[in-house]
Scaffold this motif. Structure first.
Motif, PDB file in Angstrom:
ATOM      1  N   GLY A  93       0.793  -1.214   0.000  1.00  0.00           N
ATOM      2  CA  GLY A  93       0.000   0.000   0.000  1.00  0.00           C
ATOM      3  C   GLY A  93       0.827   1.266   0.000  1.00  0.00           C
ATOM      4  N   ILE A  94       0.169   2.372   0.345  1.00  0.00           N
ATOM      5  CA  ILE A  94       0.813   3.672   0.301  1.00  0.00           C
ATOM      6  C   ILE A  94       0.210   4.585   1.356  1.00  0.00           C
ATOM      7  CG2 ILE A  94      -0.765   4.397  -1.539  1.00  0.00           C
ATOM      8  CD1 ILE A  94       1.412   6.282  -2.548  1.00  0.00           C
ATOM      9  N   ALA A  95       1.073   5.304   2.038  1.00  0.00           N
ATOM     10  CA  ALA A  95       0.677   6.317   3.015  1.00  0.00           C
ATOM     11  C   ALA A  95       1.632   7.497   2.869  1.00  0.00           C
ATOM     12  CB  ALA A  95       0.714   5.756   4.441  1.00  0.00           C
ATOM     13  N   GLY A  96       1.227   8.640   3.377  1.00  0.00           N
ATOM     14  CA  GLY A  96       2.049   9.824   3.223  1.00  0.00           C
ATOM     15  C   GLY A  96       3.426   9.695   3.828  1.00  0.00           C
ATOM     16  N   ASP A  97       3.528   9.111   5.046  1.00  0.00           N
ATOM     17  CA  ASP A  97       4.839   8.990   5.690  1.00  0.00           C
ATOM     18  C   ASP A  97       5.731   8.000   4.943  1.00  0.00           C
ATOM     19  OD1 ASP A  97       3.210   6.846   6.455  1.00  0.00           O
ATOM     20  OD2 ASP A  97       4.236   6.589   8.373  1.00  0.00           O
ATOM     21  N   MET A  98       5.126   7.002   4.283  1.00  0.00           N
ATOM     22  CA  MET A  98       5.916   6.067   3.490  1.00  0.00           C
ATOM     23  C   MET A  98       6.501   6.760   2.262  1.00  0.00           C
ATOM     24  SD  MET A  98       3.405   2.734   3.739  1.00  0.00           S
ATOM     25  CE  MET A  98       4.508   1.541   2.982  1.00  0.00           C
ATOM     26  N   CYS A  99       5.716   7.670   1.669  1.00  0.00           N
ATOM     27  CA  CYS A  99       6.241   8.448   0.542  1.00  0.00           C
ATOM     28  C   CYS A  99       7.431   9.284   0.970  1.00  0.00           C
ATOM     29  CB  CYS A  99       5.148   9.357  -0.020  1.00  0.00           C
ATOM     30  SG  CYS A  99       3.803   8.502  -0.852  1.00  0.00           S
ATOM     31  N   LEU A 100       7.306   9.964   2.117  1.00  0.00           N
ATOM     32  CA  LEU A 100       8.416  10.776   2.619  1.00  0.00           C
ATOM     33  C   LEU A 100       9.640   9.910   2.895  1.00  0.00           C
ATOM     34  CD1 LEU A 100       6.758  13.301   5.118  1.00  0.00           C
ATOM     35  CD2 LEU A 100       7.751  13.783   2.883  1.00  0.00           C
TER      36      LEU A 100
ATOM     37  N   ASP B 288       5.590  24.861  14.722  1.00  0.00           N
ATOM     38  CA  ASP B 288       5.422  24.665  16.160  1.00  0.00           C
ATOM     39  C   ASP B 288       4.481  23.513  16.477  1.00  0.00           C
ATOM     40  OD1 ASP B 288       3.276  26.037  15.063  1.00  0.00           O
ATOM     41  OD2 ASP B 288       2.802  27.065  16.952  1.00  0.00           O
ATOM     42  N   GLU B 289       3.849  22.949  15.443  1.00  0.00           N
ATOM     43  CA  GLU B 289       2.876  21.882  15.672  1.00  0.00           C
ATOM     44  C   GLU B 289       3.474  20.486  15.534  1.00  0.00           C
ATOM     45  OE1 GLU B 289      -0.556  22.376  13.226  1.00  0.00           O
ATOM     46  OE2 GLU B 289      -0.743  24.529  13.637  1.00  0.00           O
ATOM     47  N   TYR B 290       4.710  20.370  15.047  1.00  0.00           N
ATOM     48  CA  TYR B 290       5.268  19.046  14.794  1.00  0.00           C
ATOM     49  C   TYR B 290       6.791  19.089  14.800  1.00  0.00           C
ATOM     50  CZ  TYR B 290       6.650  20.692  10.189  1.00  0.00           C
ATOM     51  OH  TYR B 290       7.258  21.390   9.175  1.00  0.00           O
ATOM     52  N   GLN B 291       7.370  17.908  14.833  1.00  0.00           N
ATOM     53  CA  GLN B 291       8.807  17.714  14.618  1.00  0.00           C
ATOM     54  C   GLN B 291       8.980  16.629  13.565  1.00  0.00           C
ATOM     55  OE1 GLN B 291      10.621  16.874  18.424  1.00  0.00           O
ATOM     56  NE2 GLN B 291      10.879  19.047  18.908  1.00  0.00           N
ATOM     57  N   LEU B 292       9.908  16.852  12.626  1.00  0.00           N
ATOM     58  CA  LEU B 292      10.145  15.908  11.542  1.00  0.00           C
ATOM     59  C   LEU B 292      11.468  15.209  11.765  1.00  0.00           C
ATOM     60  CD1 LEU B 292       8.922  15.003   8.764  1.00  0.00           C
ATOM     61  CD2 LEU B 292      10.420  16.703   7.704  1.00  0.00           C
ATOM     62  N   ARG B 293      11.446  13.872  11.762  1.00  0.00           N
ATOM     63  CA  ARG B 293      12.679  13.115  11.943  1.00  0.00           C
ATOM     64  C   ARG B 293      12.626  11.847  11.109  1.00  0.00           C
ATOM     65  NH1 ARG B 293      11.970   8.915  15.827  1.00  0.00           N
ATOM     66  NH2 ARG B 293       9.900   9.010  16.800  1.00  0.00           N
ATOM     67  N   ALA B 294      13.793  11.276  10.874  1.00  0.00           N
ATOM     68  CA  ALA B 294      13.890  10.049  10.073  1.00  0.00           C
ATOM     69  C   ALA B 294      14.857   9.087  10.732  1.00  0.00           C
ATOM     70  CB  ALA B 294      14.360  10.373   8.660  1.00  0.00           C
ATOM     71  N   GLU B 295      14.610   7.791  10.527  1.00  0.00           N
ATOM     72  CA  GLU B 295      15.514   6.773  11.052  1.00  0.00           C
ATOM     73  C   GLU B 295      15.498   5.566  10.130  1.00  0.00           C
ATOM     74  OE1 GLU B 295      14.320   4.760  14.620  1.00  0.00           O
ATOM     75  OE2 GLU B 295      12.179   5.060  14.214  1.00  0.00           O
TER      76      GLU B 295
ATOM     77  N   LYS C 290      12.251   5.235   7.805  1.00  0.00           N
ATOM     78  CA  LYS C 290      10.959   5.585   8.414  1.00  0.00           C
ATOM     79  C   LYS C 290      10.991   7.060   8.794  1.00  0.00           C
ATOM     80  CE  LYS C 290       6.893   4.773  10.285  1.00  0.00           C
ATOM     81  NZ  LYS C 290       6.437   6.182  10.141  1.00  0.00           N
ATOM     82  N   VAL C 291      10.066   7.822   8.246  1.00  0.00           N
ATOM     83  CA  VAL C 291       9.954   9.244   8.579  1.00  0.00           C
ATOM     84  C   VAL C 291       8.817   9.412   9.576  1.00  0.00           C
ATOM     85  CG1 VAL C 291       9.277  11.503   7.703  1.00  0.00           C
ATOM     86  CG2 VAL C 291      10.974  10.169   6.478  1.00  0.00           C
ATOM     87  N   HIS C 292       9.072  10.145  10.634  1.00  0.00           N
ATOM     88  CA  HIS C 292       8.081  10.407  11.669  1.00  0.00           C
ATOM     89  C   HIS C 292       7.697  11.877  11.642  1.00  0.00           C
ATOM     90  CE1 HIS C 292       8.895   6.504  13.705  1.00  0.00           C
ATOM     91  NE2 HIS C 292      10.134   6.725  13.308  1.00  0.00           N
ATOM     92  N   VAL C 293       6.394  12.142  11.726  1.00  0.00           N
ATOM     93  CA  VAL C 293       5.887  13.498  11.930  1.00  0.00           C
ATOM     94  C   VAL C 293       5.299  13.509  13.335  1.00  0.00           C
ATOM     95  CG1 VAL C 293       4.363  15.316  11.090  1.00  0.00           C
ATOM     96  CG2 VAL C 293       5.389  13.717   9.467  1.00  0.00           C
ATOM     97  N   ASP C 294       6.117  13.899  14.303  1.00  0.00           N
ATOM     98  CA  ASP C 294       5.708  13.863  15.705  1.00  0.00           C
ATOM     99  C   ASP C 294       4.989  15.161  16.067  1.00  0.00           C
ATOM    100  OD1 ASP C 294       6.995  11.375  16.104  1.00  0.00           O
ATOM    101  OD2 ASP C 294       8.913  12.393  16.407  1.00  0.00           O
ATOM    102  N   LEU C 295       3.704  15.051  16.449  1.00  0.00           N
ATOM    103  CA  LEU C 295       2.980  16.235  16.874  1.00  0.00           C
ATOM    104  C   LEU C 295       3.558  16.746  18.180  1.00  0.00           C
ATOM    105  CD1 LEU C 295      -0.690  15.227  16.042  1.00  0.00           C
ATOM    106  CD2 LEU C 295       0.982  16.417  14.618  1.00  0.00           C
ATOM    107  N   THR C 296       3.544  18.053  18.336  1.00  0.00           N
ATOM    108  CA  THR C 296       4.172  18.676  19.513  1.00  0.00           C
ATOM    109  C   THR C 296       3.531  18.187  20.794  1.00  0.00           C
ATOM    110  OG1 THR C 296       4.664  20.640  18.199  1.00  0.00           O
ATOM    111  CG2 THR C 296       4.773  20.862  20.584  1.00  0.00           C
TER     112      THR C 296
END
Length: 414
Positions: free
Chosen positions: A12-19, A43-50, A61-67
């Motif tokens: 499948g496909i999801a936005g974080d998988m595309c990133l 200020d609403e999120y932090q973007l990180r990858a691992e 894996k890209v994470h969009v962590d809400l604040t």
């Protein structure tokens, strides 16, 4: 040669998988952070990858962590209407192509949600479009594709998934209504891989449906880089979105005609057998199907049960025309059932040129492969029209058109 990308979506496909796939393919995470900050919602999120492993395979894996974690539960805090999102994107000063793609994806997603809930896209107040992570996923994906310089974008058929999920409106079946509506818009080819989970999210579906030039097998391309984007779950097969990046096959120009290698495309094949219909009705059905966009229609004589004589009627069309062609078959014939399948076909690239004859202009279709012209055919309709207007045989017009083309393009191949 155009730079192309192909999304291979076995899970499948999801936005974080595309990133994740884009970052794995080389798009700098700092570049995404910098451009996304222009949206004014940092200020609403932090973007990180691992780097993570899925069934033994490494992917990003890209994470969009809400604040604040509770924001994901308090949906009203970050729910937005489409016009607000569009104003935010337009005010950000993003690269031109990324801006256009982002606006188009959000518009398509809003249209789908609006159709599901029976309201105009601008009036939709729903959490999937307005959520901070969806904005980051969509705009970030468009930024990444623009950074890579992708000119043509293709996507594989998508798995349906199954089961149910908890959404803002309660328990919903998978695929969710918005995903189904998006698939309907583009007549997306789908299949079941036996995994009863949500595999295609509304955000992922909107990205694919809006940006993909076509769905099906990979285009003819030279692969230069592969990006692997990991999903969150561990599944029976590696939960990885695979982004293939490369260039289209080179083309060769001969006698001012560009002849590339054969190309693969996905087609729908519809077939039904009929034993109780007038030949005139079948002829009318032929015309209706071709007018609706069928690529070809043909019949074959068959012997059916109880030795009844019948015909096998077959229609070849692009997948997005399958629904209208089935409607015509049920409306214009006596069939009670239609078989259909998706197949791959190899096609020669072709172009239309005009030639002059003593009786007028005729269009000529030229096809070729591997730098060689292999087929030159005057168009039937043009020859027929000139033959009637001038009281000359069709064969004579056809011969003159064919000869006119070869006088200007003498063969250079065996």
């Amino acid at each position: 040669m155009k730079k192309v990308a192909y999304l291979d979506c076995p899970t499948g496909i999801a936005g974080d998988m595309c990133l994740g796939a884009l970052v794995h393919a080389g798009v700098p995470l700092d570049y995404l952070r910098e451009k996304l900050s222009l949206l004014g919602i940092s200020d609403e999120y932090q973007l990180r990858a691992e780097l993570v492993h899925r069934n033994g395979q490494e992917a990003t894996k890209v994470h969009v962590d809400l604040t604040n974690d509770h924001d994901r539960e308090e949906h009203h805090i970050h729910a937005r209407h489409l016009p607000e999102i569009e104003r935010t994107i337009l005010a950000a000063g993003l690269p031109n192509q990324a801006e256009k793609m982002s606006l188009a994806v959000f518009r398509k997603l809003a249209e789908a949600e609006g159709a599901v809930h029976g309201v105009a896209p601008e009036k939709v107040h729903f959490h999937e479009v307005g959520a901070t992570d969806a904005i980051v996923d969509i705009v970030g994906t468009c930024l990444g594709l623009d950074w890579l310089g992708i000119e043509r974008f293709y996507c594989s058929p998508l798995p349906t998934g199954g089961g149910t999920i908890k959404a803002a409106h309660g328990q919903m079946p998978v695929p969710t209504p918005a995903v189904l509506k998006l698939w309907e818009y583009r007549q997306v080819p789908v299949y079941s891989n036996g995994i009863e989970k949500e595999l295609v999210t509304p955000t992922g579906a909107a990205i694919a449906v809006t940006l993909a030039d076509a769905f099906g097998s990979p285009p003819r391309m030279t692969i230069q880089k592969v990006g692997l984007g990991a999903g969150s779950r561990q599944l029976p097969i590696p939960n990885i979105l695979r982004l293939w990046i490369g260039e289209e096959t080179a083309s060769t120009t001969i006698n001012n005609y560009t002849a590339t290698n054969t190309e693969l495309e996905t087609i729908a094949v519809l077939s039904t057998q009929i034993d109780d219909l007038s030949p005139q009705a079948i002829a009318y059905t032929f015309d209706a199907l071709l007018t609706a966009g069928a690529l070809d229609v043909f019949t074959q004589p068959i012997v059916m049960k109880k030795s009844r004589q019948g015909v096998l009627l077959t229609v070849i069309c692009h997948p997005e025309k399958q629904s209208i062609c089935e409607t015509i078959l049920f409306r214009e014939t006596t069939t009670l059932g239609i078989r259909h399948c998706l197949q791959q076909r190899s096609i020669l690239p072709r172009e239309i040129q005009k030639v002059s004859t003593p009786y007028g202009e005729v269009r000529v279709k030229i096809a070729g492969t591997n730098g060689n012209i292999t087929n030159v055919q005057p168009e039937y309709e043009d020859c027929a029209q000139l033959a009637k207007e001038n009281n000359v045989s069709w064969r004579e017009i056809h011969r003159l058109a064919w000869q006119s083309w070869y006088d200007k393009h003498p063969p250079t191949f065996s």
